[in-house]
Scaffold this motif. Structure first.
Motif, mmCIF file in Angstrom:
data_model
loop_
_atom_site.group_PDB
_atom_site.id
_atom_site.type_symbol
_atom_site.label_atom_id
_atom_site.label_comp_id
_atom_site.label_asym_id
_atom_site.label_seq_id
_atom_site.Cartn_x
_atom_site.Cartn_y
_atom_site.Cartn_z
ATOM 1 N N VAL A 312 0.852 -1.112 0.117
ATOM 2 C CA VAL A 312 0.061 0.039 -0.116
ATOM 3 C C VAL A 312 0.827 1.137 -0.039
ATOM 4 O O VAL A 312 1.645 1.508 0.777
ATOM 5 C CB VAL A 312 -0.827 0.019 1.229
ATOM 6 C CG1 VAL A 312 -1.726 1.105 1.385
ATOM 7 C CG2 VAL A 312 -1.686 -1.069 1.236
ATOM 8 N N GLN A 313 0.532 2.145 -1.007
ATOM 9 C CA GLN A 313 1.363 3.296 -1.074
ATOM 10 C C GLN A 313 1.088 4.226 0.095
ATOM 11 O O GLN A 313 -0.004 4.795 0.099
ATOM 12 C CB GLN A 313 1.369 4.077 -2.553
ATOM 13 C CG GLN A 313 2.112 5.248 -2.433
ATOM 14 C CD GLN A 313 1.875 5.955 -3.985
ATOM 15 O OE1 GLN A 313 1.024 5.417 -4.725
ATOM 16 N NE2 GLN A 313 2.481 6.981 -4.160
ATOM 17 N N GLN A 349 -7.819 -5.547 3.225
ATOM 18 C CA GLN A 349 -8.811 -6.540 3.349
ATOM 19 C C GLN A 349 -9.715 -6.394 2.037
ATOM 20 O O GLN A 349 -10.077 -7.268 1.498
ATOM 21 C CB GLN A 349 -9.844 -5.929 4.565
ATOM 22 C CG GLN A 349 -10.889 -6.927 4.798
ATOM 23 C CD GLN A 349 -11.656 -6.365 6.015
ATOM 24 O OE1 GLN A 349 -11.179 -5.542 6.653
ATOM 25 N NE2 GLN A 349 -12.853 -7.075 6.092
ATOM 26 N N ASN A 350 -9.841 -5.388 1.530
ATOM 27 C CA ASN A 350 -10.714 -5.045 0.266
ATOM 28 C C ASN A 350 -10.121 -5.476 -0.981
ATOM 29 O O ASN A 350 -10.734 -5.927 -1.955
ATOM 30 C CB ASN A 350 -11.327 -3.799 0.147
ATOM 31 C CG ASN A 350 -12.483 -3.332 1.526
ATOM 32 O OD1 ASN A 350 -12.950 -4.521 1.869
ATOM 33 N ND2 ASN A 350 -12.414 -2.154 1.669
ATOM 34 N N GLY A 351 -8.853 -5.581 -1.000
ATOM 35 C CA GLY A 351 -7.870 -5.912 -2.065
ATOM 36 C C GLY A 351 -7.931 -4.904 -3.268
ATOM 37 O O GLY A 351 -7.122 -5.119 -3.957
ATOM 38 N N ASN A 352 -8.829 -4.052 -3.058
ATOM 39 C CA ASN A 352 -8.858 -2.876 -4.439
ATOM 40 C C ASN A 352 -8.087 -1.640 -3.927
ATOM 41 O O ASN A 352 -8.261 -0.651 -4.665
ATOM 42 C CB ASN A 352 -10.193 -2.810 -4.779
ATOM 43 C CG ASN A 352 -11.165 -2.053 -3.627
ATOM 44 O OD1 ASN A 352 -10.768 -2.186 -2.515
ATOM 45 N ND2 ASN A 352 -12.122 -1.455 -3.864
ATOM 46 N N GLY A 353 -7.434 -1.647 -2.702
ATOM 47 C CA GLY A 353 -7.041 -0.475 -2.398
ATOM 48 C C GLY A 353 -5.279 -0.508 -2.798
ATOM 49 O O GLY A 353 -4.818 -1.458 -2.834
ATOM 50 N N GLN A 354 -5.176 0.710 -3.080
ATOM 51 C CA GLN A 354 -3.674 1.059 -3.568
ATOM 52 C C GLN A 354 -2.936 2.103 -2.819
ATOM 53 O O GLN A 354 -1.641 2.011 -2.774
ATOM 54 C CB GLN A 354 -3.666 1.285 -4.941
ATOM 55 C CG GLN A 354 -4.420 0.633 -5.758
ATOM 56 C CD GLN A 354 -4.683 0.874 -7.694
ATOM 57 O OE1 GLN A 354 -4.039 2.148 -7.740
ATOM 58 N NE2 GLN A 354 -4.950 0.026 -8.289
ATOM 59 N N GLU A 371 -5.813 15.109 7.442
ATOM 60 C CA GLU A 371 -6.906 14.192 6.838
ATOM 61 C C GLU A 371 -5.959 12.618 6.434
ATOM 62 O O GLU A 371 -5.019 12.808 6.163
ATOM 63 C CB GLU A 371 -7.399 14.801 5.324
ATOM 64 C CG GLU A 371 -8.068 15.992 5.521
ATOM 65 C CD GLU A 371 -8.435 16.383 4.020
ATOM 66 O OE1 GLU A 371 -7.858 15.760 3.283
ATOM 67 O OE2 GLU A 371 -9.224 17.527 4.398
ATOM 68 N N VAL A 372 -6.754 11.706 6.974
ATOM 69 C CA VAL A 372 -6.062 10.434 6.778
ATOM 70 C C VAL A 372 -7.171 9.904 5.607
ATOM 71 O O VAL A 372 -8.319 9.419 5.981
ATOM 72 C CB VAL A 372 -6.179 9.610 7.984
ATOM 73 C CG1 VAL A 372 -5.722 8.145 7.650
ATOM 74 C CG2 VAL A 372 -5.267 10.300 8.773
ATOM 75 N N SER A 373 -6.580 9.752 4.316
ATOM 76 C CA SER A 373 -7.665 9.118 3.379
ATOM 77 C C SER A 373 -7.009 7.649 2.841
ATOM 78 O O SER A 373 -5.777 7.542 2.657
ATOM 79 C CB SER A 373 -7.515 9.944 2.299
ATOM 80 O OG SER A 373 -8.272 11.346 2.846
ATOM 81 N N ASN A 374 -8.048 7.042 2.110
ATOM 82 C CA ASN A 374 -7.564 5.789 1.693
ATOM 83 C C ASN A 374 -8.872 5.492 0.403
ATOM 84 O O ASN A 374 -9.708 5.820 0.731
ATOM 85 C CB ASN A 374 -7.496 4.660 2.438
ATOM 86 C CG ASN A 374 -8.612 4.012 3.264
ATOM 87 O OD1 ASN A 374 -9.814 3.249 2.392
ATOM 88 N ND2 ASN A 374 -9.262 4.618 4.184
ATOM 89 N N ASN A 375 -8.197 4.485 -0.439
ATOM 90 C CA ASN A 375 -9.169 4.090 -1.305
ATOM 91 C C ASN A 375 -9.760 2.599 -1.268
ATOM 92 O O ASN A 375 -9.716 2.016 -2.365
ATOM 93 C CB ASN A 375 -8.625 4.284 -2.938
ATOM 94 C CG ASN A 375 -7.414 3.543 -3.116
ATOM 95 O OD1 ASN A 375 -6.801 3.079 -2.175
ATOM 96 N ND2 ASN A 375 -7.244 3.312 -4.535
#
Length: 434
Positions: A312-313, A349-354, A371-375
């Motif tokens: 994860v970047q 967990q979701n596998g689609n996060g980068q 801000e703490v963000s993720n996709n």
């Protein structure tokens, strides 16, 4: 009106006679008839004196009018009858000016009463303050909320609550603040919103005042309801097997193997219950923050070093780079680490996060936003509604206290923690600090 214009002929006649006498004087000088010079010069002097006298009277009356207007005194009136004064036309004009001013003053008073009636009908308290804290205007609702019959200056509220007075003096336009103070009938919680306006050459602050006791009581009741439901669920889940096994052991006292298994189950269940109690203590007994200044970028770099983010970047952006925070670095590190760890786990967990982003900037109100963000995908609505509830968790081995403790730590720092964005493209937790 004709009779009022007749006195105007007197100064005009004086001017005409003065011009004629001056022409005559010039002709006498040119023709050499000096014997008539003296009476003509005397005539010119008398006419000039009378004109100056008229001028002085008019100027005196005008000065009187201006002085009365500056003093907001409109009770004057000049004699404008031609039978009683030589300046009837001038006095009549001044009286007409007074009538116009009276009408303008009456309209201003009516407009002020109109706005007073408007703010009096408002369902919230309204307080209009000058820059020095003097009260320009207020409505009855504001006085009821503040617990005073009338108010001329904010400092008079210090006998009720110094915090209330300081907050009213310090609140700036476009700012929202809350203040709590004790009264004989109990605690009062007020929410203040401030806006600005300019009126009659003064910079005014318009402060709206709302009593949020009922809202806080409702939220507190809902929080206690959720907490009670969770506590009951955890305790019942722990006591149910203990009760069942105890009953079994009472009927199998001679069976050593059953006895051992039952005691081991009771022990493990009791241990799990003790862990739950310890978690409860950690939520309710957060120590006060030991505040000191530090650079935010240093804190975020420490977070990066503590978190294993694998593929994860994880990116960090602080603008400006020299943002300083005054707070408990250890407690705030705990909060950001927890948020980033959750974000990384959501991506894995979701596998689609980068990616996971840590961004910070200074907002227009000079508060620091982190801000703490993720996709890693949107949080389900039912989970998002309870995400800050103590002991609520969707993780199999989670305690459900991480976000609850984080929110309490930020509250102790005078800030807020919220889920500001929740979509499949971006999930953002926002920390706001003074």
């Amino acid at each position: 009106m004709t009779e009022r214009r007749l006195p105007l002929l007197r100064p005009l006649l004086l001017v005409a006679m003065l011009v004629a006498a001056s022409v005559l004087l010039g002709w006498l000088l040119a023709s050499g008839r000096h014997g008539f010079l003296f009476p003509v010069i005397v005539l010119i002097a008398v006419l000039a004196y009378r004109l100056v006298n008229v001028y002085r009277t008019v100027v005196k009356n005008l000065e009187f009018v201006f002085s009365a207007v500056r003093s907001n005194d409109f009770s004057f009136r000049f004699v404008d009858s031609p039978l009683r004064t030589k300046h009837a036309v001038v006095n009549y004009s001044l009286n007409k000016i007074k009538e116009v001013l009276d009408e303008a003053k009456a309209k201003a008073a009516d407009k002020e009463k109109y706005f007073e009636a408007l703010i009096e009908c408002a369902n919230i308290g309204i307080l209009i303050l000058l820059e020095n804290g003097a009260v320009k205007q207020y409505n009855g609702k504001a006085m009821n909320l503040l617990g005073v019959p009338m108010l001329s200056h904010v400092d008079r509220l210090r006998q009720i609550s110094p915090d209330l007075a300081d907050t009213l003096l310090a609140i700036a336009p476009m700012e929202q603040k809350s203040v709590c103070f004790a009264t004989e009938s109990g605690d009062v919680n007020l929410l203040l919103n401030c806006s600005s306006m300019r009126y009659e050459g003064h910079n005014l602050r318009v402060i709206s005042i709302e009593n949020i006791n009922r809202e806080l009581d409702t939220r507190e009741g809902l929080a206690w309801e959720k907490l009670t439901r969770i506590l009951t669920h955890e305790i019942m889940n722990s006591l149910a097997p203990v009760t069942s096994i105890s009953s079994t052991l009472l009927h199998n006292m001679d069976n050593a193997e059953v006895m051992q298994q039952g005691l081991e189950t009771i022990h493990s269940t009791s241990d799990r219950l003790m862990q739950f109690v310890d978690s409860f203590r950690s939520v309710t007994r957060i120590p006060p923050p030991k505040k000191a200044p530090f650079y935010l970028l240093e804190l975020l770099n420490e977070v990066r070093a503590l978190i294993k983010h694998g593929d994860v970047q994880l990116t960090i952006a602080v603008e400006p780079a020299d943002i300083m925070i005054y707070g408990d670095k250890g407690q705030l590190l705990q909060v950001i680490v927890n948020l980033v760890k959750n974000a990384v786990e959501a991506c894995v967990q979701n596998g689609n996060g980068q990616w996971v982003e840590l961004r910070s900037h200074i907002a227009p109100d000079e508060r620091v936003h982190i801000e703490v963000s993720n996709n890693g995908g949107a949080i389900p609505a039912d989970v998002a509604a309870n995400i800050f509830t103590p002991f609520f968790t969707t993780k199999q081995d989670g305690s459900g206290i991480g976000l609850a403790v984080s929110k309490q730590i930020i509250r102790l720092h005078g800030g807020s923690l919220s889920l500001s964005q929740n979509s499949d493209e971006r999930v953002t937790f926002l920390v706001v600090l003074d």
